[in-house]
Design a protein around this motif. Structure first.
Motif, PDB file in Angstrom:
ATOM      1  N   ALA A  11       0.861  -1.191   0.000  1.00  0.00           N
ATOM      2  CA  ALA A  11       0.000   0.000   0.000  1.00  0.00           C
ATOM      3  C   ALA A  11       0.890   1.231   0.000  1.00  0.00           C
ATOM      4  CB  ALA A  11      -0.905   0.005   1.222  1.00  0.00           C
ATOM      5  N   ILE A  12       0.479   2.229  -0.767  1.00  0.00           N
ATOM      6  CA  ILE A  12       1.234   3.481  -0.847  1.00  0.00           C
ATOM      7  C   ILE A  12       0.358   4.610  -0.313  1.00  0.00           C
ATOM      8  CG2 ILE A  12       2.309   5.167  -2.371  1.00  0.00           C
ATOM      9  CD1 ILE A  12       3.068   2.879  -4.221  1.00  0.00           C
ATOM     10  N   LEU A  13       0.874   5.312   0.699  1.00  0.00           N
ATOM     11  CA  LEU A  13       0.198   6.473   1.279  1.00  0.00           C
ATOM     12  C   LEU A  13       0.975   7.712   0.839  1.00  0.00           C
ATOM     13  CD1 LEU A  13      -0.361   5.119   4.921  1.00  0.00           C
ATOM     14  CD2 LEU A  13      -1.668   4.638   2.840  1.00  0.00           C
ATOM     15  N   SER A  14       0.358   8.492  -0.036  1.00  0.00           N
ATOM     16  CA  SER A  14       1.075   9.646  -0.593  1.00  0.00           C
ATOM     17  C   SER A  14       0.881  10.894   0.266  1.00  0.00           C
ATOM     18  CB  SER A  14       0.604   9.921  -2.022  1.00  0.00           C
ATOM     19  OG  SER A  14      -0.704  10.453  -2.013  1.00  0.00           O
ATOM     20  N   CYS A  15       1.918  11.701   0.305  1.00  0.00           N
ATOM     21  CA  CYS A  15       1.891  12.975   1.039  1.00  0.00           C
ATOM     22  C   CYS A  15       2.838  13.924   0.307  1.00  0.00           C
ATOM     23  CB  CYS A  15       2.338  12.754   2.479  1.00  0.00           C
ATOM     24  SG  CYS A  15       2.325  14.252   3.486  1.00  0.00           S
ATOM     25  N   PHE A  65      11.320   4.412  10.788  1.00  0.00           N
ATOM     26  CA  PHE A  65      10.030   3.799  11.086  1.00  0.00           C
ATOM     27  C   PHE A  65      10.074   3.110  12.441  1.00  0.00           C
ATOM     28  CE2 PHE A  65       9.754   4.234   6.509  1.00  0.00           C
ATOM     29  CZ  PHE A  65       8.439   4.637   6.316  1.00  0.00           C
ATOM     30  N   THR A  66       8.904   3.019  13.061  1.00  0.00           N
ATOM     31  CA  THR A  66       8.835   2.434  14.395  1.00  0.00           C
ATOM     32  C   THR A  66       7.851   1.265  14.419  1.00  0.00           C
ATOM     33  OG1 THR A  66       7.042   3.901  15.094  1.00  0.00           O
ATOM     34  CG2 THR A  66       9.304   4.689  15.434  1.00  0.00           C
ATOM     35  N   GLY A  67       7.911   0.510  15.498  1.00  0.00           N
ATOM     36  CA  GLY A  67       6.941  -0.556  15.726  1.00  0.00           C
ATOM     37  C   GLY A  67       6.934  -1.620  14.648  1.00  0.00           C
ATOM     38  N   ASP A  68       5.746  -2.085  14.314  1.00  0.00           N
ATOM     39  CA  ASP A  68       5.573  -3.196  13.391  1.00  0.00           C
ATOM     40  C   ASP A  68       5.988  -2.851  11.968  1.00  0.00           C
ATOM     41  OD1 ASP A  68       4.641  -5.872  12.792  1.00  0.00           O
ATOM     42  OD2 ASP A  68       2.969  -4.916  11.756  1.00  0.00           O
ATOM     43  N   LEU A  69       6.021  -1.571  11.608  1.00  0.00           N
ATOM     44  CA  LEU A  69       6.378  -1.159  10.249  1.00  0.00           C
ATOM     45  C   LEU A  69       7.879  -0.961  10.057  1.00  0.00           C
ATOM     46  CD1 LEU A  69       3.560   1.413   9.365  1.00  0.00           C
ATOM     47  CD2 LEU A  69       3.692  -0.996   8.778  1.00  0.00           C
ATOM     48  N   LYS A  70       8.632  -1.174  11.085  1.00  0.00           N
ATOM     49  CA  LYS A  70      10.073  -0.882  11.035  1.00  0.00           C
ATOM     50  C   LYS A  70      10.774  -1.611   9.897  1.00  0.00           C
ATOM     51  CE  LYS A  70      14.037  -0.320  14.066  1.00  0.00           C
ATOM     52  NZ  LYS A  70      14.547  -0.434  15.451  1.00  0.00           N
ATOM     53  N   ASP A  71      10.387  -2.871   9.648  1.00  0.00           N
ATOM     54  CA  ASP A  71      11.047  -3.657   8.603  1.00  0.00           C
ATOM     55  C   ASP A  71      10.161  -3.869   7.380  1.00  0.00           C
ATOM     56  OD1 ASP A  71      13.320  -4.048  10.258  1.00  0.00           O
ATOM     57  OD2 ASP A  71      12.267  -5.659  11.317  1.00  0.00           O
ATOM     58  N   ARG A  92       5.599   3.681   1.625  1.00  0.00           N
ATOM     59  CA  ARG A  92       5.150   2.425   1.014  1.00  0.00           C
ATOM     60  C   ARG A  92       5.211   1.341   2.086  1.00  0.00           C
ATOM     61  NH1 ARG A  92       8.781   1.327  -3.184  1.00  0.00           N
ATOM     62  NH2 ARG A  92       7.325   1.853  -4.864  1.00  0.00           N
ATOM     63  N   ILE A  93       4.097   0.646   2.282  1.00  0.00           N
ATOM     64  CA  ILE A  93       4.036  -0.436   3.266  1.00  0.00           C
ATOM     65  C   ILE A  93       3.958  -1.753   2.510  1.00  0.00           C
ATOM     66  CG2 ILE A  93       2.814  -1.415   5.237  1.00  0.00           C
ATOM     67  CD1 ILE A  93       1.576   1.328   5.719  1.00  0.00           C
ATOM     68  N   ARG A  94       4.920  -2.633   2.723  1.00  0.00           N
ATOM     69  CA  ARG A  94       4.934  -3.941   2.076  1.00  0.00           C
ATOM     70  C   ARG A  94       4.238  -4.980   2.959  1.00  0.00           C
ATOM     71  NH1 ARG A  94      10.094  -1.992   1.830  1.00  0.00           N
ATOM     72  NH2 ARG A  94      10.701  -3.418   3.522  1.00  0.00           N
ATOM     73  N   ASN A  95       3.679  -5.983   2.305  1.00  0.00           N
ATOM     74  CA  ASN A  95       3.079  -7.119   3.013  1.00  0.00           C
ATOM     75  C   ASN A  95       2.082  -6.639   4.075  1.00  0.00           C
ATOM     76  OD1 ASN A  95       2.778  -9.884   3.481  1.00  0.00           O
ATOM     77  ND2 ASN A  95       4.288  -9.877   5.125  1.00  0.00           N
ATOM     78  N   VAL A  96       1.109  -5.838   3.666  1.00  0.00           N
ATOM     79  CA  VAL A  96       0.157  -5.274   4.621  1.00  0.00           C
ATOM     80  C   VAL A  96      -0.706  -6.376   5.233  1.00  0.00           C
ATOM     81  CG1 VAL A  96       0.059  -3.002   3.525  1.00  0.00           C
ATOM     82  CG2 VAL A  96      -1.527  -4.800   2.799  1.00  0.00           C
TER      83      VAL A  96
END
Length: 282
Positions: A30-34, A65-71, A81-85
């Motif tokens: 997923a891609i979150l644009s800003c 990045f922190t927490g679960d999104l760190k890697d 960009r969030i991989r493997n959501v």
């Protein structure tokens, strides 16, 4: 800090996003644009936060990045960009950018909603094995993993049941049941022998493949009035025979002899007690 919708200026900064409502299938990206319109030479501070109920947690802070999104996440300029959501990633995210200028600190933000789409799992179906004609019978079908929530379709003997709407083919078919595709219930207000059959349910939400439960048979029978009457007659006969047996025993004096024997034994015991007491007194 005052909250505004994306594309609105906050203290002089315009923050934009390509998509305020992002949808992504589970285990994909997923891609979150800003986006902003600052000059490249300006010093920017970028933060991403996740808003859950009354809690706000950091997603990207102090350059990492922190927490679960760190890697699982990476920066795309000021977007991410969030991989493997996973379904846990669903929620509201806020991009916050601050910059220093001659006029002082300038701030801007954009809010994005991420919905992770999850296919349904095999639903659990409850179908009674048997039912009596004229009674109310409810069949249920439910699965709890799908996102968005699943809708349910019931089948009888492999044929899809019509949804009772009161118009069109459903009305002309003289349907005696009510099927709720949202809740997954199938209710027969007065079930009949014609409703006997093999039932199963399919859950679908447009994501992945539809899932169905195993087929189960419901047998509908008439109330066996003759059998009930026969059982009542047999019980009445047994009770009558027991009563006649008691009267016969009384007539033959079985109960009288037993009472006399008990009375004799009682008197004998009393005499013995009296003699024993007399001997003790002497």
């Amino acid at each position: 800090m005052k909250k505004v919708a994306a594309d609105h200026k906050v203290t002089g900064i315009a923050i934009e996003t390509d998509n305020k409502n992002v949808k992504a299938e589970e285990f994909k990206e997923a891609i979150l644009s800003c986006k902003h319109k600052f000059s490249k030479g300006m010093s920017l501070r970028i933060e991403w936060k996740k808003i859950q109920s009354q809690e706000v947690s950091f997603v990207y802070y102090n350059g990492e990045f922190t927490g679960d999104l760190k890697d699982r996440a990476e920066m795309l300029n000021t977007g991410i960009r969030i991989r493997n959501v996973t379904r846990k990633d669903s929620g509201t995210y806020r991009c916050e950018i601050s910059a220093k200028s001659e006029e002082g600190q300038r701030l801007g933000e954009a809010t994005i909603t991420l919905t992770v789409l999850v296919p349904p799992t095999t639903p659990i179906c409850v179908v009674p094995n048997s039912a009596m004609t004229g009674t109310v019978v409810e069949l249920s079908c439910k699965e709890a993993e799908g996102s968005p929530p699943s809708e349910y379709q019931w089948y009888k003997n492999g044929v899809a049941l019509l949804e009772k709407t009161g118009t069109g083919s459903a009305r002309t078919a003289n349907i005696t049941y009510t099927m709720n595709k949202k809740s997954g219930t199938l209710i027969f207000n007065t079930v009949s022998k014609n409703d006997t059959g093999e039932y199963f349910c399919v859950a679908s939400n447009g994501i992945g493949l539809p899932q169905k439960c195993s087929m189960k048979r419901m047998q509908v029978d008439d109330l066996n009035v003759s059998g009930i009457i026969a059982a009542v007659v047999i019980v009445a006969l047994v009770m009558a025979l027991c009563g006649l047996g008691v009267l016969y025993a009384q007539k033959k004096g079985y109960f009288t002899k037993e009472s006399s024997s008990q009375k004799s034994n009682s008197q004998s015991t009393s005499e013995k007690d009296f003699k024993h007491t007399k001997s003790f007194v002497i």
